[in-house]
Design a protein around this motif. Structure first.
Motif, short mmCIF file in Angstrom:
data_model
loop_
_atom_site.label_atom_id
_atom_site.label_comp_id
_atom_site.label_asym_id
_atom_site.label_seq_id
_atom_site.Cartn_x
_atom_site.Cartn_y
_atom_site.Cartn_z
N GLU A 1 40.74 34.82 39.90
CA GLU A 1 41.45 34.16 38.79
C GLU A 1 42.42 33.11 39.30
O GLU A 1 43.08 33.31 40.33
CB GLU A 1 42.25 35.20 38.01
N ASN B 1 43.83 30.09 32.69
CA ASN B 1 42.76 30.69 33.47
C ASN B 1 41.55 29.76 33.58
O ASN B 1 40.56 30.11 34.22
CB ASN B 1 42.34 32.05 32.89
N MET C 1 44.60 34.66 42.30
CA MET C 1 44.42 36.10 42.45
C MET C 1 43.10 36.35 43.19
O MET C 1 42.06 35.79 42.82
CB MET C 1 44.44 36.75 41.07
N TYR D 1 37.35 41.66 31.61
CA TYR D 1 37.55 42.25 30.29
C TYR D 1 36.38 43.09 29.78
O TYR D 1 35.79 42.78 28.76
CB TYR D 1 37.95 41.16 29.29
N GLY E 1 48.88 33.31 24.59
CA GLY E 1 48.88 34.17 25.78
C GLY E 1 48.66 33.42 27.09
O GLY E 1 48.50 34.04 28.13
N SER E 2 48.61 32.10 27.02
CA SER E 2 48.38 31.25 28.21
C SER E 2 47.02 31.46 28.86
O SER E 2 46.86 31.23 30.06
CB SER E 2 49.48 31.42 29.27
N LEU F 1 55.50 37.06 30.34
CA LEU F 1 54.76 36.16 29.45
C LEU F 1 54.66 36.68 28.01
O LEU F 1 55.02 35.96 27.05
CB LEU F 1 53.33 35.92 29.97
N PHE G 1 44.79 45.32 30.76
CA PHE G 1 45.52 44.11 30.41
C PHE G 1 46.62 44.41 29.38
O PHE G 1 47.73 43.88 29.47
CB PHE G 1 44.59 42.99 29.91
N TYR H 1 56.09 41.27 33.84
CA TYR H 1 55.19 40.33 33.15
C TYR H 1 55.90 39.77 31.92
O TYR H 1 55.74 40.24 30.81
CB TYR H 1 53.87 41.03 32.79
N ILE I 1 49.44 45.61 31.28
CA ILE I 1 50.12 44.51 31.98
C ILE I 1 51.14 43.85 31.04
O ILE I 1 52.27 43.55 31.43
CB ILE I 1 49.09 43.45 32.48
N TYR J 1 52.69 39.00 38.89
CA TYR J 1 51.30 39.25 39.25
C TYR J 1 51.18 40.26 40.40
O TYR J 1 50.10 40.44 40.97
CB TYR J 1 50.60 37.92 39.59
C1 AVI Z 1 45.00 36.45 30.23
N1 AVI Z 1 45.77 35.69 31.20
C2 AVI Z 1 46.58 34.69 30.55
C3 AVI Z 1 46.54 36.51 32.16
C4 AVI Z 1 47.36 35.60 33.09
O1 AVI Z 1 48.54 35.86 33.22
O2 AVI Z 1 46.81 34.63 33.63
C5 AVI Z 1 45.64 37.41 32.97
C6 AVI Z 1 46.37 38.17 34.03
N2 AVI Z 1 46.03 38.22 35.30
C7 AVI Z 1 46.87 38.98 35.96
N3 AVI Z 1 47.79 39.41 35.13
C8 AVI Z 1 47.47 38.93 33.92
#
Ligand code: AVI
Length: 325
Positions: free
Chosen positions: A286, A170, A256, A41, A165-166, A60, A49, A58, A52, A210
């Motif tokens: 990650e 991480n 990741m 970040y 945002g979960s 989420l 991000f 995605y 994303i 992802y």
């Molecule tokens: C910020 N976090 C919750 C994202 C996730 O999905 O774990 C970061 C991310 N990594 C890849 N895509 C998004």
């Protein structure tokens, strides 16, 4: 401007051992190699991000946003007037749903966004002030740890620390425990903790999230190397690494990596560091853990953050938990 205060947090001598970059040295000299996800970040990474979050794969952000839209009013009624502290606030897009709900009830609005990226923190704070004429913002640029340790007593009847945002996913289990105690230390009895977590689901939904088709997640992952180049005078060649993300079903986590395409030597001058990569060698950048609602509820209860209400979507893909100390 009176309604906006931006504070940059710097590590004090108290934390000499974790002075800038020592975690990079540690992670790149260990086998297997790793880097901390906070290095995603920088301002560019925060932008990626945000992209994303808009990707079709995605799910989420979309899912959590829908839950918030449906239940923000209920949350505001349950907490009453309170100050909103947000960890990893980014663009603060989802937070607006909460601010709208508190505003609708005529409550005073006080918001403390916390983010490691000072650029996105400042631009989103300025935009919020325009859109919410009675809002007060006190932005903190720094890590969660520093920010939570420096929170002053709230000026409102209560406080809610939001970690949506979960991002909890991480953190490794042990880091979660440390984090929960930092949260409880920053709250008074009866104050609130709002947590958003991504839940268990089939691999064929998780892995595309992802590994998006447009390659934005790959660019986000590789940007970590550019960030290290800028920050520590490094010479990572991002064309010589590739993005890898897969679901580890036993651990219930996305992992990741950045995979070296050949044998190569990388230098980070400011850290006095030379790193050798074998062909195919990976850096873990990650983990993104996926949770079981009952387990996380029990864990929170055990840490004195008692879930008083839990919301989810019709697929049970994402969970939002309002907890009280
Ligand atoms: C910020 N976090 C919750 C994202 C996730 O999905 O774990 C970061 C991310 N990594 C890849 N895509 C998004």
């Amino acid at each position: 401007e009176e309604r906006l205060q931006i504070q940059r947090l710097v590590e004090t001598t108290r934390i000499v051992a974790s002075s800038a970059g020592s975690d990079v040295v540690k992670g790149l000299t260990q086998t297997p190699k790793f880097l901390l996800p906070a290095y995603f970040y920088d301002d560019r990474g925060s932008e990626l991000f945000e992209q994303i979050c808009e990707l079709p794969e995605y799910y989420l952000t979309r899912t959590e946003t829908a839950i918030l839209q449906q239940y923000a009013g209920e949350i505001a009624k349950m907490t009453g007037v309170c100050e909103l502290v947000e960890l990893g606030s980014g663009s603060s897009t989802k937070t607006r749903i909460l601010l709208d709900a508190y505003q609708k009830l005529g409550y005073p609005l006080r918001y403390l966004p916390i983010d490691v990226s000072a650029g996105i923190l400042e631009s989103s704070a300025r935009q919020l002030l325009v859109d919410y004429p009675s809002l007060q913002v006190h932005a903190l640029a720094g890590t969660y740890e520093l920010a939570l340790a420096q929170l002053l007593p709230t000026q409102l009847p209560s406080r809610m620390i939001c970690f949506i945002g979960s991002t909890l996913g991480n953190l490794k289990p042990q880091e979660c425990d440390v984090f929960f105690s930092q949260v409880t230390d920053a709250l008074q009895v009866n104050e609130y903790f709002l947590l958003g977590v991504d839940l268990h689901k089939p691999k064929d939904i998780l892995e595309p999230a992802y590994n998006d088709r447009q390659g934005v997640t790959a660019a986000f992952n590789l940007n970590m190397l550019d960030h290290l180049n800028r920050r520590f005078e490094g010479n990572f060649d991002t064309t010589q690494f590739e993005h890898r993300a897969f679901y580890n079903e036993t651990e219930h986590q996305i992992e990741m990596h950045l995979r070296s395409l050949r044998s190569q030597i990388v230098q980070l001058k400011a850290l006095n560091l030379t790193v050798n990569f074998a062909p195919g060698e990976t850096i873990l950048t990650e983990i993104s853990r996926k949770f079981d609602l009952n387990t996380i509820q029990q864990q929170l209860t055990a840490r004195n953050l008692v879930p008083i209400q839990t919301w989810t979507d019709s697929n049970q893909w994402f969970g939002l938990l309002l907890c009280q100390l």
